[in-house]
Enzyme design. Structure first.
Site, short mmCIF file in Angstrom:
data_model
loop_
_atom_site.label_atom_id
_atom_site.label_comp_id
_atom_site.label_asym_id
_atom_site.label_seq_id
_atom_site.Cartn_x
_atom_site.Cartn_y
_atom_site.Cartn_z
CG HIS A 170 20.08 13.85 -12.59
ND1 HIS A 170 21.00 13.38 -11.67
CD2 HIS A 170 19.09 12.81 -12.55
CE1 HIS A 170 20.79 12.23 -10.99
NE2 HIS A 170 19.58 11.87 -11.95
CG HIS A 197 23.36 4.84 -13.86
ND1 HIS A 197 23.56 5.71 -12.98
CD2 HIS A 197 21.87 4.26 -14.04
CE1 HIS A 197 22.26 6.13 -12.47
NE2 HIS A 197 21.43 5.36 -13.30
N GLY A 227 0.73 -1.37 -0.10
CA GLY A 227 -0.03 0.08 -0.01
C GLY A 227 0.68 1.45 0.01
CG ASP A 245 26.16 6.30 -10.71
OD1 ASP A 245 25.67 5.64 -9.87
OD2 ASP A 245 25.91 6.70 -11.82
CG ASP A 286 16.84 8.23 -8.86
OD1 ASP A 286 16.79 9.27 -9.66
OD2 ASP A 286 18.04 7.53 -8.86
CG HIS A 287 19.34 12.22 -8.19
ND1 HIS A 287 20.60 12.00 -7.58
CD2 HIS A 287 19.14 10.80 -8.76
CE1 HIS A 287 20.97 11.00 -7.97
NE2 HIS A 287 20.34 10.32 -8.64
CG HIS A 324 24.46 7.76 -6.36
ND1 HIS A 324 24.70 8.70 -7.14
CD2 HIS A 324 24.18 8.50 -5.13
CE1 HIS A 324 24.35 9.90 -6.65
NE2 HIS A 324 24.10 9.99 -5.25
#
Length: 584
Positions: A100, A395, A75, A222, A104-105, A417
């Site tokens: 960017h 990436h 949920g 990253d 997720d950023h 990351h």
């Protein structure tokens, strides 16, 4: 002003500010002039990236991202970082810097700004996407949103943040060179090395090399694709695949991809225009990104190419291309609604070629497969990544990560990351390239990294973790609620209802047994009789042990315990048992 503005130099606040708020002595005294780096997200996980840089009385925040729920988070809509540490120290925050515009950023920015106020610094496209979020949450009027271009810098307290152009699967991505009193730290954000980008230039390797010559204290890099050897594939390769699929196709072409991938959208539009097709857009997030990126000049749409959906109905299939949301099988997305015949304007059939130009995010594989299966059921031709080069990662792979390490030659290396195995492999990669093992630091959420000019160590911890967003509720769903939802989903629920006399506690009616998600009552009458008997025995035993006193909590506990033991022996399941006792 709420409108995006050019950056102004941030004025350093008075040194007495902490004293006025009753805080302890300034952190610079406590840390001995150490730079503190604290990850509140993005370690041992993919997503919800948030890193705090702290020196003395000044804090800057790099990225404020969200994460998506896994299969155990019943949920839950999204997951955001725990902002407790930032809220507690909000008077010290000099700015929020965004690498960017991916969720997720930047996805958790509105949730952070509901708790505190701080200026935001980002490139134009990133700032425009954040602006849409702030408008939706009613926060735009009280937020200072500043834009910078790659190559520009911004002062924020003792920090001096330089924006450096990088390639990624969204336009306007940057890395940061953060100059601090103890040295320069490079924070890469998400990046790749793309020699043939669709928009703009190749990553600014020259500037990164120059920083390496000047001296880099630490690199935060990253780690997403550290397990993949070689180099990442250029985005232009996807355009070549599109051209092959458009060339000679007599069907209507429907393309789904990540809405934020402006480069991919540009290539779809270019192919459609080349082969004389009109383009329709469906899906709210897709419409928003195309409007914003076109307005800012990141997306070039040939004249008379984009048309409204109703106009496409009068055109033959080989003259139509649709760009839609739904690459991850989201239940409310346009592609999902097409597949399951709930889209109001578009029906899928044998005259359609559906191109899925995205890979499934970990955890979404099953939902994506369901949509693909349903599209096949409708008779559509479905082309996805398993068969064609329709998606490339944004990436860097191992050789690209090596190149960045070689250019920057950092004194200390901190992988970020990624999940823990990725962080470890990235640290090992740095060691393979000659970095001393003791100079690599694998941290964890909430752990403080303390950097001096020639030293680095792991310090204490601050509050960190996950906060669940469920509908309009933020943080009201915790581990206890999730555990209950898990039990309900896996084993169901048994409700025991009894009416007892207010005067003497005697049974007036019941026990009545109601089950949900446990067993089908009509086929389990014997078990229902056993459950009623056990409930009565538990009631009688608990009442006799109390010498005439009625203890409701003791009765409920006895019923729950006895029924739970019986049901586990009988079924090897542990449903949630809810005794409901009413006084009459």
């Amino acid at each position: 002003m709420p409108e995006t503005t050019k950056p102004k130099q941030t004025r350093q606040p008075p040194k007495k500010r902490n004293v006025e708020l009753g805080a302890k002595k300034p952190a610079v005294k406590e840390s001995g002039g150490k730079l503190k780096i604290i990850a509140l997200g993005g370690l041992d996980e993919i997503g919800k990236n948030l890193t705090v840089y702290e020196y003395g009385e000044d804090i800057i925040v790099i990225d404020v991202g969200l994460g998506f729920p896994d299969d155990e988070m019943y949920g839950v809509d999204i997951v955001i970082p725990d902002f407790s540490y930032l809220v507690k120290n909000q008077h010290r925050i000099r700015g929020i810097f965004l690498t960017h515009g991916h969720e997720d950023h930047i996805g958790a920015v509105p949730y952070l700004l509901k708790n505190l106020s701080a200026p935001i610094y980002a490139t134009r496209l990133t700032a425009a996407l954040v602006k849409l979020k702030l408008q939706e949450h009613g926060l735009l009027q009280r937020t200072k949103l500043h834009t910078l271009e790659a190559g520009q810098s911004q002062k924020a307290g003792v920090f001096h943040v330089e924006f450096i152009h990088v390639n990624h699967s969204i336009a306007d991505a940057v890395s940061f060179a953060i100059k601090t009193p103890v040295g320069t730290v490079v924070h890469t954000g998400d990046f790749k090395i793309d020699p043939t980008p669709i928009h703009g230039k190749m990553i600014d390797l020259a500037r990164l090399g120059q920083l390496g010559k000047e001296g880099v204290l630490a690199l935060l890099s990253d780690s997403t694709n550290v397990e993949k050897p070689g180099y990442s594939v250029s985005e232009s390769k996807v355009g070549e695949s599109f051209d092959r699929l458009f060339n000679g196709c007599e069907k209507r072409i429907i393309v789904t991809t990540f809405a934020s991938n402006v480069h991919r959208l540009q290539q779809v539009i270019n192919c459609a225009h080349k082969y004389g097709r009109k383009v329709g857009i469906t899906g709210r997030s897709m419409e928003n990104i195309i409007n914003v990126s076109t307005e800012l000049g990141y997306l070039k749409v040939p004249k008379n190419t984009l048309v409204d959906l109703p106009q496409l109905k009068s055109l033959p299939p080989n003259k139509v291309t649709l760009i839609t949301t739904g690459s991850q099988g989201e239940s409310m997305s346009a592609l999902y609604r097409m597949a399951f015949s709930s889209h109001k304007q578009i029906d899928i059939g044998p005259e359609d070629r559906v191109i899925i130009s995205a890979s499934a995010v970990p955890g979404n594989e099953r939902t994506v497969s369901n949509v693909i299966d349903e599209l096949f059921h409708k008779g559509a031709e479905v082309i996805y990544d398993k068969f064609s080069e329709l998606h490339v990662s944004g990436h860097a792979c191992r050789d690209e990560l090596k190149m960045i390490l070689a250019l920057l030659e950092p004194q200390f290396f901190i992988p970020v990351h990624g999940e823990h195995r990725m962080l470890k492999q990235h640290a090992d990669l740095a060691v393979d390239m000659g970095m001393p093992q003791k100079n690599t630091i694998i941290s964890e959420l909430g752990r403080v990294i303390e950097l001096g000019r020639k030293s680095a160590k792991l310090g204490g911890t601050v509050t960190a973790g996950r906060v669940f967003v469920d509908g309009t509720g933020v943080g009201d769903v915790g581990s206890v609620v999730l555990r209950d939802r898990k039990v309900l989903a896996e084993d169901g629920m048994v409700v025991v209802i009894m009416n007892l006399s207010h005067e003497d506690g005697s049974l007036i009616s019941g026990p009545d047994i109601i089950t949900r998600g446990f067993i089908y009552v009509k086929e389990s009458e014997e078990m229902m009789k056993d459950l009623r008997r056990i409930a009565l025995e538990a009631l009688q035993h608990s009442q006799s042990s109390k010498a005439g006193r009625t203890d409701w909590s003791a009765i409920k506990a006895a019923i729950r315990q006895d029924m739970s033991g019986f049901l586990y022996k009988k079924t090897r399941r542990s449903p949630m048992i809810l005794p409901v006792i009413m006084e009459i």
